[in-house]
Design a protein around this motif. Sequence first.
Motif, PDB file in Angstrom:
ATOM      1  N   SER A  79      53.616  40.749  15.901  1.00  0.00           N
ATOM      2  CA  SER A  79      52.844  40.938  14.680  1.00  0.00           C
ATOM      3  C   SER A  79      53.480  40.175  13.528  1.00  0.00           C
ATOM      4  O   SER A  79      54.701  40.236  13.314  1.00  0.00           O
ATOM      5  N   MET A  90      49.895  48.407  19.644  1.00  0.00           N
ATOM      6  CA  MET A  90      48.555  48.806  20.100  1.00  0.00           C
ATOM      7  C   MET A  90      48.603  50.070  20.934  1.00  0.00           C
ATOM      8  O   MET A  90      47.739  50.949  20.800  1.00  0.00           O
ATOM      9  N   ARG A  93      48.940  53.108  18.704  1.00  0.00           N
ATOM     10  CA  ARG A  93      47.684  53.408  18.011  1.00  0.00           C
ATOM     11  C   ARG A  93      46.596  53.872  18.985  1.00  0.00           C
ATOM     12  O   ARG A  93      45.727  54.675  18.630  1.00  0.00           O
ATOM     13  N   PHE A  94      46.630  53.345  20.211  1.00  0.00           N
ATOM     14  CA  PHE A  94      45.591  53.678  21.182  1.00  0.00           C
ATOM     15  C   PHE A  94      45.629  55.154  21.563  1.00  0.00           C
ATOM     16  O   PHE A  94      44.591  55.736  21.895  1.00  0.00           O
ATOM     17  N   SER A  97      43.249  56.985  19.205  1.00  0.00           N
ATOM     18  CA  SER A  97      41.841  56.713  19.481  1.00  0.00           C
ATOM     19  C   SER A  97      41.395  57.347  20.793  1.00  0.00           C
ATOM     20  O   SER A  97      40.317  57.936  20.877  1.00  0.00           O
ATOM     21  N   ALA A 254      36.387  52.036  14.899  1.00  0.00           N
ATOM     22  CA  ALA A 254      37.061  51.560  13.686  1.00  0.00           C
ATOM     23  C   ALA A 254      36.463  52.178  12.426  1.00  0.00           C
ATOM     24  O   ALA A 254      37.193  52.505  11.482  1.00  0.00           O
ATOM     25  N   LEU A 265      43.484  52.612  16.985  1.00  0.00           N
ATOM     26  CA  LEU A 265      43.379  51.199  17.346  1.00  0.00           C
ATOM     27  C   LEU A 265      42.354  50.480  16.475  1.00  0.00           C
ATOM     28  O   LEU A 265      42.563  49.325  16.089  1.00  0.00           O
ATOM     29  N   LEU A 268      43.835  49.761  13.154  1.00  0.00           N
ATOM     30  CA  LEU A 268      44.798  48.664  13.292  1.00  0.00           C
ATOM     31  C   LEU A 268      44.097  47.314  13.269  1.00  0.00           C
ATOM     32  O   LEU A 268      44.573  46.367  12.619  1.00  0.00           O
ATOM     33  N   LEU A 269      42.965  47.221  13.955  1.00  0.00           N
ATOM     34  CA  LEU A 269      42.216  45.963  13.977  1.00  0.00           C
ATOM     35  C   LEU A 269      41.697  45.607  12.586  1.00  0.00           C
ATOM     36  O   LEU A 269      41.788  44.448  12.155  1.00  0.00           O
ATOM     37  N   VAL A 280      47.755  40.180  16.276  1.00  0.00           N
ATOM     38  CA  VAL A 280      47.263  41.551  16.424  1.00  0.00           C
ATOM     39  C   VAL A 280      45.749  41.561  16.622  1.00  0.00           C
ATOM     40  O   VAL A 280      45.226  42.336  17.432  1.00  0.00           O
ATOM     41  N   CYS A 284      44.139  43.155  19.903  1.00  0.00           N
ATOM     42  CA  CYS A 284      43.222  44.292  19.814  1.00  0.00           C
ATOM     43  C   CYS A 284      41.880  43.983  20.472  1.00  0.00           C
ATOM     44  O   CYS A 284      41.315  44.816  21.190  1.00  0.00           O
ATOM     45  N   THR A 288      40.690  45.967  23.756  1.00  0.00           N
ATOM     46  CA  THR A 288      39.452  46.744  23.696  1.00  0.00           C
ATOM     47  C   THR A 288      38.481  46.311  24.793  1.00  0.00           C
ATOM     48  O   THR A 288      37.856  47.152  25.463  1.00  0.00           O
TER      49      THR A 288
END
Length: 313
Positions: A79, A90, A93-94, A97, A254, A265, A268-269, A280, A284, A288
């Motif tokens: 990043s 990721m 963060r995933f 989600s 998102a 996630l 983050l995107l 990133v 992402c 995804t």
Amino acid sequence: MKYVAKRLLWTLPTLLIVAVIVFFMVRMIPGDPAQLILGDGASPEELAGLRDALGLGEPVPVQFVYWLENVLRGDLGTSISNGAPVLSVMLDRFQVSATIVLVAVVLATMIAVPAGLFAAWRQNEAGDVAIVALSTLLMSVPSFWLGLLLLLVFGLKLGWLPVIGYVPFTENPWTALTYIVLPVVTLMLIEVGVLTRMMRASAIEVLRLEYVMHARAKGLSERKVLLRHVLPNAFAPTWTMIGLVLGGLLGGIAVLETVFTLPGLGRLLVDAIFARDYPVVQGCLLFTALIYVLVNLIVDLCYPLFDPRVAAS
């Protein structure tokens, strides 16, 4: 085994096409990526160093080959914003989600399947009309508007639930649960309408088949007819829709994560796009798409469990 092998073979070219699209979409952004990332005040030495770090000095096909080799090794880059490995960021963060989406889809399925089955059994009666009307209304409501409405009512007016923020389950499970209630309920209400309509349509088709009339002629109760003969055969199309819904939510959450300020996630995107953090963004998008393909692959592999016609083919 033939069915499994066929689905696995179709997955590989799909993932390759996704990788190509993701890579070249980012490269199609107008302007110099290094200039966009560092801004107009960057020195030529800083721009040259960032171009070398991103591999922008090579031809685009060569950049793609290098990038794909790194992806296959699990290296999605670093990043630009914080210097952390993209994959580790990721995955952290995933978890947020995935928790929200999985819980919402499970709850939506538990509500939609019996509701759709009941509506099909009472087709064109008052109960069916009410369920169809409510399902259509839920399908028509934008998720961000419903989320804001729930925040206004249960967060600001009643004060029952927190409005913004997130607490990991590892720190305080009960507090963490209060922070995800509204996002889960929002997603659940939106998807209940879709799954209920699908289950109702499938059950109506099955109820018209001859073996259902034969089961009734044998004297079976309506409960046994619905649970033993209608539900197993009508659930197969709904199972496919559950896979599509699950994959779609993982990729399109998102907006809700932005509304509820969740560190998922999707958020983050969005943050990476505004920060012009191209590694990133690429990671992402690819992650995804990979999740979406894998979810639908699992649905395809489980389909013979629900549809005997597939298992016999």
